[in-house]
Design a protein around this motif. Structure first.
Motif, short mmCIF file in Angstrom:
data_model
loop_
_atom_site.label_atom_id
_atom_site.label_comp_id
_atom_site.label_asym_id
_atom_site.label_seq_id
_atom_site.Cartn_x
_atom_site.Cartn_y
_atom_site.Cartn_z
N PRO A 456 1.02 -1.11 0.11
CA PRO A 456 -0.03 0.10 -0.06
C PRO A 456 0.81 1.36 -0.01
O PRO A 456 2.06 1.27 0.42
CB PRO A 456 -0.77 -0.16 1.22
CG PRO A 456 0.13 -0.79 2.16
CD PRO A 456 0.85 -1.96 1.23
N ASN A 457 0.29 2.49 -0.34
CA ASN A 457 1.04 3.54 -0.21
C ASN A 457 0.42 4.49 0.78
O ASN A 457 0.93 5.61 1.11
CB ASN A 457 1.13 4.34 -1.64
CG ASN A 457 -0.29 4.45 -2.52
OD1 ASN A 457 -1.24 4.55 -1.79
ND2 ASN A 457 -0.29 4.43 -3.88
N LEU A 458 -0.71 3.88 1.28
CA LEU A 458 -1.35 4.70 2.57
C LEU A 458 -1.61 3.55 3.47
O LEU A 458 -2.46 2.55 3.21
CB LEU A 458 -2.75 5.38 2.02
CG LEU A 458 -3.59 5.89 3.24
CD1 LEU A 458 -2.89 7.00 3.87
CD2 LEU A 458 -4.86 6.40 2.46
N LEU A 459 -1.41 3.56 4.59
CA LEU A 459 -1.49 2.87 5.80
C LEU A 459 -2.37 3.50 6.70
O LEU A 459 -2.03 4.54 7.24
CB LEU A 459 -0.28 2.32 6.41
CG LEU A 459 0.62 1.41 5.80
CD1 LEU A 459 1.79 1.02 6.81
CD2 LEU A 459 0.05 -0.14 5.87
N VAL A 460 -3.67 2.94 6.96
CA VAL A 460 -4.67 3.44 7.87
C VAL A 460 -4.49 2.22 9.05
O VAL A 460 -5.14 1.27 8.71
CB VAL A 460 -5.95 3.75 7.08
CG1 VAL A 460 -6.75 4.37 8.41
CG2 VAL A 460 -5.73 4.94 6.22
N LEU A 461 -4.03 2.70 10.18
CA LEU A 461 -4.18 1.67 11.25
C LEU A 461 -4.97 2.01 12.46
O LEU A 461 -4.46 3.22 12.90
CB LEU A 461 -2.70 1.26 11.58
CG LEU A 461 -1.57 1.02 10.53
CD1 LEU A 461 -0.35 0.77 10.83
CD2 LEU A 461 -2.09 -0.21 9.74
#
Length: 639
Positions: A456-461
């Motif tokens: 991914p180029n965006l990690l939403v954790l």
């Protein structure tokens, strides 16, 4: 004082403790640490008298009152507030006696019991219970709701409040932060600092341990070792001990090898027989040191994103919430006036008290909740890696890690998939073991592996460290610090937030705003605006003094931080590259030591290995030189 002497305990066929010794002094705040399955919870059961030791002794004053958190919560109709007060068994017993005395019209007994109730602080009990519930995240309107109406995580909070309500001399807490948000953890840490008895806590939250404990008890290979100080001090002391111990082992190994070589060469020669016999006695008397077994460091890394679009995502006047379940009904608005542009390589930590709307915002960002108004514009090149608790619950329990990964990559060879899973400690048979046998931490690790595979180029954790042990948390921290994409993180783990994010935003009062400050500032804001004033204000500067001090230093701190961040990021990447080159250089050295490589028909292979080795050495020197240059520049900035 608690004294464990020559303590032994076996569960099934596995020895958990074998001749373990430990002494803890009254009033100490102790962090009990060790690998999962090493016996920490069993040691708690020994202290509570629920298990009997196979050998040795557990000794502490018989009069000590012990409090711990119950693991089960019955689905009761009893109001939450009354359930928490039930933790004070002495008080409840006195109340029962008073009711009986009043029914018998025993005036003398009634008078005695009223005095006893006053001594037990009965007339402040409701306010004390309300403070505990508020600190752990319960709204005033929830305090009279029945216990059965709360979910599992909230029932565990009720059990924790009940344990804190119980007057005790020894408080045993097993992973108390697992079901808490950051605001509740900060409150709990503050409360426990003022707890007057002896505290022993099992936790995987290093900042919680650092802020609270003054002793670490390390359970390792069936032994207990005491370390003075908090968790960070323990790490330093253990590293030194391991280094010294390994050096002693290696020195003795050389001495033993030398003695054995002399004996083998000369024991048959008459002229050397006496000397050989002497050395055999020396060898027999030498107490053999064990090799040092440190816990193998678990590590992984996020693969470089295939694309880096900018911006990745734009929120414009968005309204986040939940549509009405009834046709024509009113939607439930949680957040409004949301304006956010997510840039490439931005690293945001989301703050906000429980129930403020952090998870709602996250679900809106990743597309699980469409906005009620406004817009969420996604770049075509956006690839989101999303981690949340319900992602774990979506795993197929009847399938294996290999099946889950093959579903994402049906055309990739099995050996390649197995190698990838091995990097996440799903080694050998574990890659083909059903998920329903896994612990919570292993399931979370599998979800992380599946996210990493997708680049991914965006990690939403959203709370990624729940159920993870200290080693896996540290591995995640290192991996996120080196991740080259954009990160949005909600976490109660302050160490993770500090190490991986570069700016904070706060969800509060129905909106999203930049938060100008660090986690210490957030703690002050929380106690001032949400949890009331601390009761131990003499132990720290007043909020007004601290605010004034912060105002004067904020600009300088921000400037220094802006200077340090790009250098620190470059150093992290260099360290990763150096580690990779060092490992390959060691591998090449091993290959070059194989005599078969020097056969006449291997000349081309030998030449290729030697060329690669020379290249590795050259690149490693360049990387180390740049690392030294960057580190020198960082040191010159101070801070």
């Amino acid at each position: 004082m608690i004294r464990l002497q020559k303590l032994s305990l076996t569960r099934g066929t596995k020895p958990l403790l074998d001749g373990a010794d430990l002494t803890l002094n009254p009033g100490e705040k102790v962090g009990l640490i060790g690998a999962n399955g090493s016996g920490k919870s069993s040691l708690f059961a020994l202290l509570r008298g629920e298990l009997t030791a196979d050998g040795g002794a557990v000794d502490f004053p018989a009069t000590w009152r012990i409090s711990h958190v119950a693991q089960e919560t019955p689905a009761l109709d009893r109001p939450a507030l009354e359930y928490v007060i039930d933790g004070d068994g002495v008080l409840r017993d006195l109340e029962a006696q008073l009711a009986a005395a009043e029914a018998a019209h025993d005036g003398e007994r009634i008078g005695y019991l009223h005095a006893a109730l006053a001594d037990a602080d009965a007339y402040t009990v409701r306010s004390r219970a309300e403070i505990l519930l508020a600190g752990l995240g319960f709204a005033q309107s929830q305090m009279m709701d029945p216990v059965a109406s709360f979910s599992g995580g909230w029932r565990m909070r009720l059990n924790l409040a009940q344990a804190l309500m119980s007057p005790s001399d020894l408080l045993l807490l097993d992973e108390p932060t697992n079901h808490l948000d950051l605001d509740a953890i900060l409150w709990l840490e503050d409360w426990l600092k003022r707890y007057p008895g002896t505290l022993i806590v099992i936790s995987h939250d290093r900042d919680f341990l650092d802020g609270l404990t003054n002793v670490i008890a390390h359970l390792f290979e069936t032994k207990l070792k005491r370390y003075g100080g908090n968790y960070s001090a323990f790490e330093k002391q253990r590293a030194i001990n391991l280094s010294v111990g390994q050096a002693a082992f290696e020195k003795q190994s050389r001495e033993r090898a030398h003695l054995k070589s002399f004996i083998d060469r000369f024991k048959a020669k008459a002229s050397k027989a006496r000397q050989a016999q002497s050395r055999m006695k020396m060898l027999a008397k030498m107490e053999e040191l064990a090799p040092i077994h440190a816990t193998a460091a678990f590590s992984f890394e996020f693969r470089e994103p295939e694309r880096a679009p900018n911006p990745l995502l734009v929120l414009e006047d968005a309204v986040a919430g939940y549509p009405s379940e009834q046709p024509g009904g009113r939607a439930k608005v949680i957040l409004s006036r949301l304006n956010l542009i997510l840039q490439a390589e931005q690293r945001i930590g989301l703050l906000g008290v429980n129930g403020a709307g952090k998870s709602t915002l996250i679900k809106t960002l990743v597309g699980e909740l469409p906005p009620l108004a406004g817009s969420v514009n996604l770049n075509k090149g956006l690839s989101i890696g999303y981690f949340a608790q319900h992602q774990i619950e979506m795993l197929r329990l009847d399938q294996t890690p290999l099946w889950h990964l093959a579903k994402l990559a049906p055309n990739v060879r099995e050996q390649q998939l197995r190698s990838f899973l091995g990097g996440f400690n799903f080694i050998g048979e574990m890659a083909t073991t059903r998920v329903d046998t896994f612990s919570g931490g292993e399931k979370a690790r599998l979800v992380l592996a599946l996210i990493v595979w997708q680049r991914p180029n965006l990690l939403v954790l959203d709370e990624p460290t729940n159920h993870l042990d200290l080693e896996t948390r540290e591995a995640l921290t290192v991996a996120l610090a080196q991740f080259e994409g954009t990160l949005v993180l909600v976490s109660h783990d302050r160490h993770l937030l500090r190490a991986t994010t570069e700016e904070f935003m706060i969800v509060a009062d129905g909106s999203l705003k930049p938060f100008d400050g660090d986690l210490d500032d957030y703690r002050d804001w929380l106690f001032k605006t949400k949890l009331g004033k601390r009761t131990d204000t003499a132990a720290a500067p007043s909020p007004a003094d601290r605010k004034e001090q912060k105002r004067h230093s904020a600009a300088a701190r921000q400037h220094l931080s802006d200077q340090r961040k790009p250098i620190e990021a470059r150093i992290r990447r260099l360290e990763t590259q150096i580690q990779r080159h060092t490992a390959r250089a060691a591998e090449l050295q091993s290959l070059l030591s194989d005599p078969a490589l020097y056969a006449d028909d291997q000349k081309d292979a030998l030449k290729a290995r030697l060329f690669e080795q020379a290249t590795q050495v050259k690149e490693l020197k360049q990387l180390e030189a740049e690392w030294l240059e960057q580190q020198t520049e960082l040191d010159s900035l101070g801070g």
